[in-house]
Each structure stands twice: as C-alpha cells, then as structure tokens.
Scaffold this active site. Structure first.
Site, PDB file in Angstrom:
ATOM      1  N   ASP A 608       0.843  -1.198   0.000  1.00  0.00           N
ATOM      2  CA  ASP A 608       0.000   0.000   0.000  1.00  0.00           C
ATOM      3  C   ASP A 608       0.876   1.245   0.000  1.00  0.00           C
ATOM      4  O   ASP A 608       1.742   1.411   0.869  1.00  0.00           O
ATOM      5  CB  ASP A 608      -0.916   0.019   1.227  1.00  0.00           C
ATOM      6  CG  ASP A 608      -1.998  -1.047   1.142  1.00  0.00           C
ATOM      7  OD1 ASP A 608      -2.869  -0.924   0.281  1.00  0.00           O
ATOM      8  OD2 ASP A 608      -1.948  -1.998   1.945  1.00  0.00           O
ATOM      9  N   ASP A 757      -9.740  -6.750  -0.584  1.00  0.00           N
ATOM     10  CA  ASP A 757      -8.598  -6.174   0.129  1.00  0.00           C
ATOM     11  C   ASP A 757      -9.007  -5.691   1.515  1.00  0.00           C
ATOM     12  O   ASP A 757      -9.749  -4.718   1.664  1.00  0.00           O
ATOM     13  CB  ASP A 757      -8.060  -5.001  -0.709  1.00  0.00           C
ATOM     14  CG  ASP A 757      -6.776  -4.419  -0.164  1.00  0.00           C
ATOM     15  OD1 ASP A 757      -6.363  -4.801   0.937  1.00  0.00           O
ATOM     16  OD2 ASP A 757      -6.196  -3.561  -0.860  1.00  0.00           O
TER      17      ASP A 757
END
Length: 805
Positions: A608, A757
């Site tokens: 991320d 996710d």
C-alpha cells in the site's frame, strides 16, 4: 530673453553641483526551506515581503537501506544550501543596490542526526518519515503510561508517531550502541544546518515543544543549575536513557531569535557577506503557520484538500483526548497550538460529481446550481464521515449519510448538503478544540476549498467565524523571511512583520441569516444524527446489502473459486491467491518479514502506497519507489502489487516500474473522470506493468464499468475496509461488489481478476467466494503462531467453505 542672457543662465546652472543619489539600499532577507526531496531558497524584501528574484531548488538523495527506513546524508544538506542560495541571489534583478539583513532556514522535523565530539555525523540521519522506531513508540506509551510529557499525544492515550525524537533516539540506543556511546550530540536537521552556518549548536523550541515532548516555554529559559529545564527527565528515566537529556542540545532558542552569524567558511560557501546574522527557524509546517499569519490566539489555520486539518493557535496549553496537542510555546513563545482533523471532505465532493455523471461539468458550475438552493438544502442533511471520523470522535467505522431525501430534491440539493456537511464537521472540530481550551476567532484557509467562493462562505456561516484567504501561498519560505526580518531588526517583532509582509487576498464574514439557520440545523439535526448513526454504522458492518448473516447463508454465489491447495473435486474452479499486505508487517525488519512470506509459500505481496495527500493524515504516508525497490531486492521471485492510494498517480508510473513493481493499482477516487483513468491505464500498460483499479467501500462499483469494458484493467481491488486505518472490520458491501463484478465479467467475457482487500481472517474468508485474490495483513503478520500457520488456516477455511456449498 536675448542670447547673452541665455548664455549667462546656462553658465550659472552648470556651476551648481549635482547632488548624488542618497537612496538607501533595499534590505533583503533570505528564506530557505529544507524539504524532504529538495532544499529551496528565495530572497524577499525585508520590509514588504515581496519576492525578489525567484525561488530556486536543488534536490538531494534519500537512501533506503531497508524497507521502512529512510536516511539522508547531512553533508548533502550543507552542500546543497550553498548551491541553492547562490542561485537565488543570482536571480535578483540588478536594478538597484541591495543589502542582506539575515538568513533563516526551516527544515523537515525530526530528521535525527548523531554527532561525535567534533560535531561530525556518525551516521546518515534518520529522516522524519523513517518508520524503524515504531516498536519504540509502542514501548514508550506502554512503559511511560501516565507520564505528563505524553499528554500532548491525545491526552496520553496515543498514538505516538515513530516520527518523533524520543522513539528515534531510543532506537539508536537499543540498536546502535556504538553510535549512541560516541554521540556527544543528538539533534536534527534544523540544528545541524544552523551549526554548519554559525558554529553554534542549539535546538528550536518549536520543534522541541511539538515533537520532542519538551516544554517549549521552559526550555528557552536560562537554567543556572543545569540543562534540564523543560526537558522530560522522568520520561527519559523510565525508558532507561537519562543520558539523552545531556546529548540533546543544551541551548534552545525560539523561532526568530538570532542563532549567530555566518562563519567565514559558510559565507564563502553561500556567497554571502561574512557575519551575516542567521535566524532560528523550525519545522516547515509550523514556519508555514507564520507565513500565513497564524500567530495570534484565536486564529485557526485550516488546510483543505481530500480531508481537512485544523491547527488552532491558543493561549491555553491544556491537552485533551480527541485533539492533538496543545504544544506549549509553539510555534512561538507565549502561544500554543493544537490540532484536529476530518477524514473525508474534498473527497466526498469529488465523489458526488462522479456519481452524478457530471464529469463534463466544472465544480464551479455545480456550485452555481447549489447557490440557488437556500441554506439547509430544503431539509436535506448529510454526514460527511464517508471514510471514518478522526476528531473529535475517532471512529474508522463511521459512515456517511443523507437524511431527509424527498422526490423534490435535485442534484443541486445533494451537492449543497454535502458541502454543508463538511462545514458542520469543521464546526464539530472547532467546538472540540474550544472545549479543550483552544478557541478560535477566525479561520485562515489554504488549499482546494479556496477555489470555491460558495464553500468559503459556508465555512464562515456554519462556524460563525470569519474566513481568511492569503495572497502568498508559499507559506514556509515567507515564514522564514518574516522571522529573519524580525531577527535583523527590520521589524520590531513577528506581529509587526506579519502586518507588513502577509497580505490578505480576501476575508469572508458570516452572514447573520445563514448562520442562524445553520446553527439550528447543527444543534437540532447534525449533532444528533451523528450520535445516533454511530451504532447503526457499526451494525452495518455485520450486514450484507441490507440483509443479515442468516440471509447471507441462503445466498448462492454465481461462481465459486478455490484456494491454491483446494480439493481435487474443485479443480475446475479458479484458484484463489492469498496476498499478504506488508502494511501490517514490522517495517524495522522488513527483509525478514518478506522472507517469512516466501518461506510460507506466499508468492504475491501487496504494497500500500499512501502519500499523505490523497489521504491527508500524518499516519497516511508509507512507501516510495526506493522502498519498493528495497522490497524487490529482498526477493526477486515475488509478484509485487502496488496499491497507489495517492494524489496524481501518473507521476509514479515510471519510478515504480523501475523500482521493480509488477502491478500498479490506482485509486479510482483520485481520478477526475473516466477519460483521465483510461489515459493512466494506457500509460501503466505501456510501462509493462499490470494495471489495476481500486475502489473505496463507499464507491458504487458501477462507476468503473465503462473503464473495465475498455479491457485495460487486469485486476479490480475491492476495498473491504477504509483506506488509511488499521484494525478494521470487514465491510460486507464488498461481497455485493464481487457479485456484480462476476456478472459483468461473465456477461461481457472480460478477463480481469477480482481482489478483495482488507479485513480477511478465518471468519470473513468464507464470505469472499468468487474473488481471485484475497489481501490479508494483520491476520497473517500478527498470527499467534506464524505466517505459515495463518496462511494454512485461511486455506483450510476457504476449502471448507467451498466444500459446504
């Protein structure tokens, strides 16, 4: 007059001596901004604050010896300041004589340097964003619970960022004992650059108050009995590092004080006069407050973008839960400031424009429509907490809402109601700060909201505070110029300098009628809706498309997919890949964490990338290209997914490809429209990376259908949690999106993969049938046994779920 008289007159005039020009030279000051990627310099008129010449910049490298680590060479700072100051001075027009009065530097805060007995760096600095001391941050909160120094961290409840001085110093003590032993001085970028310029070592009281746990008022006073005044001695003792008090600079000066004068070597390096006064600066953001003129108690600096950040100047140093600070004696002696924030502000306006299908309309046109609607939007009220709430209530599970919808409401009503909701949220933050003792009389706004006159007026009307927009947007450099002008005596004090050098572009006052209407809505509706909606929002997390778990169990998925180790009876189904999210890993030992994943058989890593802009939060700032490359060097075999939750993601395509990324997943909400998204997708594919798109839980999946039908997208990242928050529950709306995407993929014979996710564990994995990729972070990295065991548990739960259908 005859010719003779003319000649006599001419001779008399020619005998009168011509007076030489007595004009005084223009007085100049130099502002220097030492940022994360570069150092900038600019010359200013010391009296008026006008820019003289141009702003110049020189970049310096950042090193990432391990993922999560970030270092710079202090000597690069000094080398580049010479280059950039010379360039700025050379840009001054040669139209009049100039006199330099002082130079002032601001820098990144808590870029920590260890110096030996000769004041030479013992190692590269730990850059402000270096995250290796996260375990030390946790240790400090646990070990020193109740210590008064920690009260600035939300009343002692935390969090404490790894960015701060004490965690970094503790890391050096625990991990580099030789450096610690040989370090006569522990300081930071600000202190080191001032030392190289003047030969004097001293700290900035602004930095010390806001990031060192010092008392910013006490630390600048003379202490005849020692050097502990204003220092958190009990904190250091509890941590077993009492010697840190001796290693940190003994001398501490407020911003705007004279540090010393340029040494002969520094003067030659910068191309400036020897003995030129050097003025104390501070952290770039807090010097920026000076540049915006936010120096008086009762002034709030409001930074707007995708989210809102509120910094209010206060005469009260009190601390409280629900607010950050107050930091005593910061940014200047005699005042303090505290902070608050909203998670989703500009982002929900962009969201509304997208779902309206109004991408062809400008924001100004939508504002114009909304301006025809009266305050209160004809009974329509919204909650702006689409991506959770930061302050005054910290709640990542908070949701947005529209209350009071009728068939008479139009696009303009919804647009206005959302804008109003952001302002109501700002009022809630303002009131929380006021409750903590930090009142506000006016709001100085910077950022995206300044482009909307309607929204500026709403902020004024809802909060009941005047709203100010300044002329010069480069606040850190102007803040340095202000401090330098005071130190050199051009202005008597910072207040006088601000009056002369900071110019207001416009000031918007609240209107009585609108303020009265908004006051009633805020008190009678908005505040009550927020409190009432909170438990409902939490309950929604256990729902799926409006149905309870019981209904979910009766539902049949249109397509089943198996795990990599599923039973032979399921061999015709798609395989499901488990992808660890390294955001949940221990960044201080990232190489070992990556190896643990590889050893467990996990071949796809999810990275991320938050830039702190798209998600405007100090906690939303993670990896850059160098860190991605460091992860790649840990393993050449793993597939690296990058989730780019950033502003203007196109900037990073080439860099991330060169860093070793395999997949570049951009955030749909960061795009202006589908055309913008298509152009980015083409650029990603042209680079050789796989292209993906990610959508927030609050974003309808149908928004991305036109993009998916272009067949440019290889993977759709369905977020089951809000970006930027850890430890969240799985949001069941993700399951509905998977179903919709499965139908779209089947009906249109598309080939994209579906990724779910966040929030993945043994319980929620059963709800993700149909997904090709599952991203799990905390469950794997914090598993009680091992990553391998956690992976196996997810596999077995997945197989069991498939077999039961």
């Amino acid at each position: 007059m005859g010719p003779g008289m003319i000649l006599v007159a001419f001779l008399l005039i020619s005998l009168v001596p011509v007076a030489e020009s007595t004009a005084s030279p223009r007085r100049l000051v130099i502002g220097v901004d030492g940022g994360t990627e570069s150092i900038r310099a600019c010359c200013f008129d010391a009296v008026t604050g006008e820019v003289v010449g141009k702003s110049c910049a020189v970049q310096y490298p950042t090193y990432h010896p391990q993922p999560g680590w970030a270092e710079q060479d202090p000597e690069d700072w000094y080398h580049n300041i010479g280059e950039v100051v010379r360039e700025a001075v050379a840009s001054i027009p040669a139209d009049q004589e100039n006199e330099f009065c002082s130079i002032c530097v601001d820098t990144t805060c808590c870029s920590v340097v260890a110096l030996d007995k000769d004041n030479k760096p013992l190692r590269r600095c730990l850059l402000w964003m270096d995250a290796r001391s996260a375990p030390q941050s946790k240790q400090i909160l646990e070990t020193c619970e109740g210590d008064p120094a920690l009260s600035v961290n939300c009343g002692g409840k935390g969090p404490l960022s790894a960015e701060w001085m004490t965690p970094k110093a503790l890391w050096i003590r625990q991990n580099e004992p030789k450096v610690w032993k040989n370090a006569k001085t522990i300081c930071e970028y600000q202190d080191f650059i001032n030392y190289r310029l003047t030969g004097e070592i001293c700290a900035s009281s602004c930095n010390a108050a806001s990031r060192w746990h010092w008392d910013g008022e006490e630390c600048i006073l003379d202490d005849p009995e020692g050097q502990s005044r204003g220092r958190p001695i009990s904190l250091y003792q509890k941590l077993g590092i009492p010697e840190l008090a001796d290693k940190l600079p003994t001398r501490c000066l407020p911003m705007g004080a004279k540090v010393g004068t340029l040494t002969s070597a520094a003067a030659e390096h910068l191309g400036l006069p020897e003995d030129l006064p050097v003025t104390q600066g501070g952290a770039d953001a807090f010097v920026g407050m000076i540049g915006l003129g936010c120096i008086n108690p009762g002034q709030m600096c409001l930074i707007t973008g995708s989210s809102h950040l509120h910094c209010v100047v206060s005469s009260d140093p009190s601390t409280s839960t629900g607010v950050w600070g107050a930091y005593k004696g910061a940014p200047l002696p005699g005042i303090n400031f505290a902070e608050g924030g909203q998670s989703s502000t500009g982002s929900i306006i962009r969201w509304a424009r997208n779902i309206f299908g109004a991408s062809e309309l400008s924001y100004q046109e939508l504002d114009c429509e909304a301006s025809a609607i009266p305050p209160g939007s004809d009974g329509l009220v919204a909650l702006e907490t689409f991506q959770g709430s930061r302050t005054p209530i910290t709640d990542p599970m908070a949701k947005g809402a529209l209350l009071g919808l009728t068939l008479s409401h139009t696009r303009a009503h919804i647009w206005r109601a959302l804008m109003e909701s952001v302002c109501f949220g700002t009022r809630a933050c303002v009131e929380a700060l006021e409750k903590a003792g930090h009142g506000c009389d006016e709001i100085v706004i910077a950022g995206g909201a300044t482009r909307s006159n309607l929204w500026l007026q709403m902020h004024a009307d809802v909060t009941g505070k005047p709203v100010v927009v300044c002329e010069n947007a480069d606040a850190p450099l102007l803040g340095c110029a202000i401090l330098a002008s005071v130190s050199s005596g051009v202005h008597n004090d910072v207040h006088d300098a601000v009056k002369s050098m900071v110019r207001i572009h416009k000031k918007i006052k609240p209107t009585k009628r609108a303020s009265k209407i908004y006051g009633a809505i805020y008190n009678d509706v908005y505040s009550r809706v927020g409190d009432s909606a909170r438990p409902v929002a939490h309950a929604i997390a256990s729902l799926r498309g409006g149905s309870f778990e019981e209904a979910e169990q009766q539902h049949q998925e249109p397509r089943h997919q198996e795990d990599e180790m599923s039973a032979p009876s399921q061999s015709k189904a798609r395989k499901t890949t488990i992808s660890p999210s390294v955001l949940a890993a221990d960044w201080s030992v990232m190489k070992e964490e990556v190896q643990r994943c590889v050893d467990a058989g996990l071949t796809r890593l999810h990275v991320d990338i938050f830039d702190g802009v798209f998600l405007d939060s100090p906690d939303a700032f993670t990896f850059g290209p160098q860190m991605v490359n460091a992860i790649r060097r840990c393993s050449a075999e793993v597939f690296l997914d990058l989730h780019m939750c950033v502003d203007r993601p196109a900037r990073y395509v080439t860099a991330m490809k060169e860093a070793g990324a395999n997949s570049f997943i951009f955030q749909w909400e960061a795009m202006d429209d589908v055309v913008d998204a298509i152009q980015l997708a083409k650029a990603i594919r042209a680079s050789g990376m796989q292209c993906g798109v990610s959508i927030n839980p609050s974003t309808p999946v149908r928004e991305i259908y036109p993009l998916l039908k272009t067949e440019l997208i290889a993977v759709v990242d369905v977020l089951a949690v809000e970006p930027g928050f850890g430890g969240q529950k799985f949001q069941a709306i993700a399951v509905d999106k998977v179903e919709d995407l499965l139908r779209l993929r089947s009906d249109n014979e598309l080939a994209f993969e579906i990724m779910v996710d966040g929030g993945i564990n043994e319980e929620t994995v059963s709800r993700t049938a149909g997904a090709d990729i599952l991203v799990a972070g905390s469950y794997l990295f914090q598993h009680s046994e091992s990553i391998r065991s956690g992976y196996r548990s997810l596999q077995l739960a997945r197989i069991e779920n498939i077999s039961s259908r």
